[in-house]
Enzyme design. Sequence first.
Site, PDB file in Angstrom:
ATOM      1  N   HIS A  34       0.748  -1.352  -0.100  1.00  0.00           N
ATOM      2  CA  HIS A  34       0.137  -0.096   0.156  1.00  0.00           C
ATOM      3  C   HIS A  34       0.701   1.273   0.029  1.00  0.00           C
ATOM      4  O   HIS A  34       0.189   2.456   0.129  1.00  0.00           O
ATOM      5  CB  HIS A  34      -1.030   0.028   1.336  1.00  0.00           C
ATOM      6  N   LYS A  83      -8.355  13.503   4.204  1.00  0.00           N
ATOM      7  CA  LYS A  83      -7.412  12.660   4.155  1.00  0.00           C
ATOM      8  C   LYS A  83      -6.420  12.649   5.132  1.00  0.00           C
ATOM      9  O   LYS A  83      -6.440  13.868   5.913  1.00  0.00           O
ATOM     10  CB  LYS A  83      -6.619  12.399   2.659  1.00  0.00           C
ATOM     11  N   ARG A  84      -5.589  11.637   5.462  1.00  0.00           N
ATOM     12  CA  ARG A  84      -4.670  11.741   6.607  1.00  0.00           C
ATOM     13  C   ARG A  84      -3.790  12.883   6.304  1.00  0.00           C
ATOM     14  O   ARG A  84      -3.476  13.530   5.165  1.00  0.00           O
ATOM     15  CB  ARG A  84      -4.014  10.486   6.472  1.00  0.00           C
ATOM     16  N   LYS A 120       0.864  14.297   0.917  1.00  0.00           N
ATOM     17  CA  LYS A 120      -0.635  14.614   0.294  1.00  0.00           C
ATOM     18  C   LYS A 120      -0.783  16.170   0.263  1.00  0.00           C
ATOM     19  O   LYS A 120      -1.900  16.706  -0.345  1.00  0.00           O
ATOM     20  CB  LYS A 120      -1.818  14.101   1.599  1.00  0.00           C
ATOM     21  N   THR A 177      -8.620   6.012  -2.147  1.00  0.00           N
ATOM     22  CA  THR A 177     -10.091   5.994  -2.377  1.00  0.00           C
ATOM     23  C   THR A 177     -11.161   7.050  -2.216  1.00  0.00           C
ATOM     24  O   THR A 177     -12.154   7.154  -2.686  1.00  0.00           O
ATOM     25  CB  THR A 177     -10.355   4.879  -1.196  1.00  0.00           C
ATOM     26  N   LYS A 215     -14.818   8.171  -4.068  1.00  0.00           N
ATOM     27  CA  LYS A 215     -16.030   8.603  -3.387  1.00  0.00           C
ATOM     28  C   LYS A 215     -16.277   9.747  -3.773  1.00  0.00           C
ATOM     29  O   LYS A 215     -17.687  10.169  -3.945  1.00  0.00           O
ATOM     30  CB  LYS A 215     -15.566   8.594  -1.782  1.00  0.00           C
TER      31      LYS A 215
END
Length: 839
Positions: A380, A572-573, A578, A680, A684
């Site tokens: 991952h 998100k985290r 990111k 993901t 969504k």
Amino acid sequence: MPTPAKAKKAASKAAKKKTKGFNFDIGYDAESLKTSILNHLRFSLARDVKGATTRDWWLATCYAVKDRILDRYMKTQAKHNNENTRRVYYLSLEYLMGRLMENNLVSAGVYDVTREALEELGQDFDDIINEEVDMGLGNGGLGRLAACFLDSLATLEYPAIGYGIHYEFGLFRQEFVNGHQVEHPDNWLQKGTPWQINRPEYQVEVPIYGHVEYHFNSKGDWYPLWVNTQSIIGMPWDIPIVGYGANTVNFLRLWESRASNEFDLEAFNRGGYTEAVRDKAVSETISKVLYPNDKSESGKELRLVQQYFFVACSLHDIIRRYKNLNEGWGDFPSKVAVQLNDTHPAIAVPELMRILVDEEEMDWDDAWAICRNVFGYTNHTLLPEALEKWSVPLFQKVLPRHLQIIFEINRRFLEDEVEAHWPGDNSKKSALSIIEEGHPKMVRMAYLAVVASNSINGVAALHTELLKKNLFHDFDELYPGRFNNKTNGITPRRFLKVCNPALSELIAEKVGEDWPTNLDKLTGLAKFADDKAFQKRFMQIKRDNKVRLAATIEVLCGVTVNPDALFDVQIKRLHEYKRQHLLLLHILARYREILHNPDKPIVPRVIIFGAKAAPGYDLAKNIILAINKIGKTINEDPRVGDKLKVVFLPNYRVSLAEQIVPAADLSEQISTAGKEASGTGNMKLSLNGALTIGTLDGANVEIKEEVGDENIFIFGMTVDEVEKLRSSGYNPWDFYNENPELKAIVDWMASDTFTPGEPFALEPVRRSLLDGGDPFFVLADYAAYAEAQKKVDECFLDQERWARMAILNSAHMGKFSSDRTIHEYARDIWKLESLPVEK
């Protein structure tokens, strides 16, 4: 004396006689549910109708629904056992389940009748739904993916069991105090949960610590013996997993740690009250909290013990189930497939070898063949620092026998496989060794998983190619064909049908009621993309969802937002790769533009963040502080008004995501190319009609292929361009000095404008971008990002064009159903057949 068979038959006959006249059928109509709810309120909770609280009604309703679920569960397990079927066992340290009630009502087909039953009982259905807290069993994408997979496995009627840890406390409950993240215990089990079932008859005793001695066996050969170990009890708790529109109910088994000797009476009697329960306290620490901080050595040790504990319990349970139905070990690989969700469960490899070689006295080669036929490994991450490594001294302390087995696996691997492929090449042996040389030596858990598995898969097409090209290049050469891609997916049940009911009804009206299990049918929406009436209905649903989210924002953040503004979302985290701080720079640029050109027309935006930073990740926490401080300044500036609002919703979790996702207009997927494995959240948000602004990273690449270049906002460097800039010597100061706007906002951010009295509070973010070398190329991608954001504004001004693009995003998300992903796993990796359960 009657034979055992005759005695059993007689007992069965007597039992039937005793129950004659009783009806065990469970009704699925509103009247039957009302009766069940009232019975549970009285007999399970000892409450009368007048004195019952909302929580009492919620519990009674959950118990009533669970009765019906367990009826299906028992039929499912009976079917699987009678068929002695092959099962997949999914091992994951995380399951981000969210709330279960509404999802279970929908999946079990009793949503409408339950609402009707509660309304007839004079109860507010929505208040009862909101009484549930999120399960604290996961953190981010890894755990949410695992939850989606369990949903799809049950829906597609694949025999499957998930295994994990029964955490008493989740990651943490996040609060903001003066802009700072403050962590509180997430005591999700404080009041219990009606969905779990305790299974004490299947508890497992797990050994840890101790040392290895060698003894002679009956044949005069040496054999290792792991002795002087400490024991922990694994207590199983089961959570039913309901298949949507199917009769299958699988389950998730979670292990709670308990002491093997919970109470020392002798110590208690002599006055040592704390000493008397010390073993209990230490043992229960193992399942106490999700992801204990591993900055300290004791934290690292606890993480390793956690991982071994749940894996050892799970393998014991798998083997017990196998032995109940089979003789010998010959059929084990044909009945058992074990999927390692990331490296956290990789310790399962030496544990299974220990069981087979030490306890079952199997030949090493035969045991190794079983392992390689049973295990599959999902990677991952592309971040080398995220690939787990454990120090050899720590392993020696906690799992001495497993360390010996790992060294032996490594020796045979290097001598038999690497040497055969690259004769005499010691550099290859060093590069591929499971043991990394150094001070101290380290065990590379990802390498162990790769060597032991029959399949290694990435989770997006780009991610898998980068695994083969970079991270595991030599392994891919050594094991051609073993690496494969399984692009992630999401369950459309929770992330459209449950969380966005109005859009779900519109979709069903246009493409049919069966779209939740046939997501490719969404392509039928494409023909309505230019239909003005359909556009109007689609966008009205979006606005209604924005109104609901605006109410939540006001409650949680005290900020009033305009639902007609563009809702720009990054959920998100919190991690540098990111790039939440890239969006932060854009916020500052918009703010500055408003102040410099107050009369210039501007598309109003509400920028919404949701994220938790790991407790020990100081820079991530400083980015949160920066967003909160800058947001507060903007929100309180009368010169800005409704042109720009910035909100950071605290304690981001699944139930909050279920409000944000349907309301989002713009989905921020802006990680550095080559760093996000898949994502993901991007799926969504797009499924619910949000447009994506993103880099060519992870599954963004495949989303772009599905929705078309004209319906997504792609910007920034590609993976190859990032690597080229890195290798040529990236200097963020060059971008900073050459772009006056960028220079101004970076300096402005770190000034005391936003933190009066604390002039250097936000300096760590600036320092990371400049002095720290900007490892994730925020400054290098800024200009392209700003240009893409201008295109977003232009599109949003043309509401018909925006509606068309939003509809086409929803229409082309069929590929990203977790049902498709699970079908591919079952076909290509697990060799698993669907096994329908009759009603």
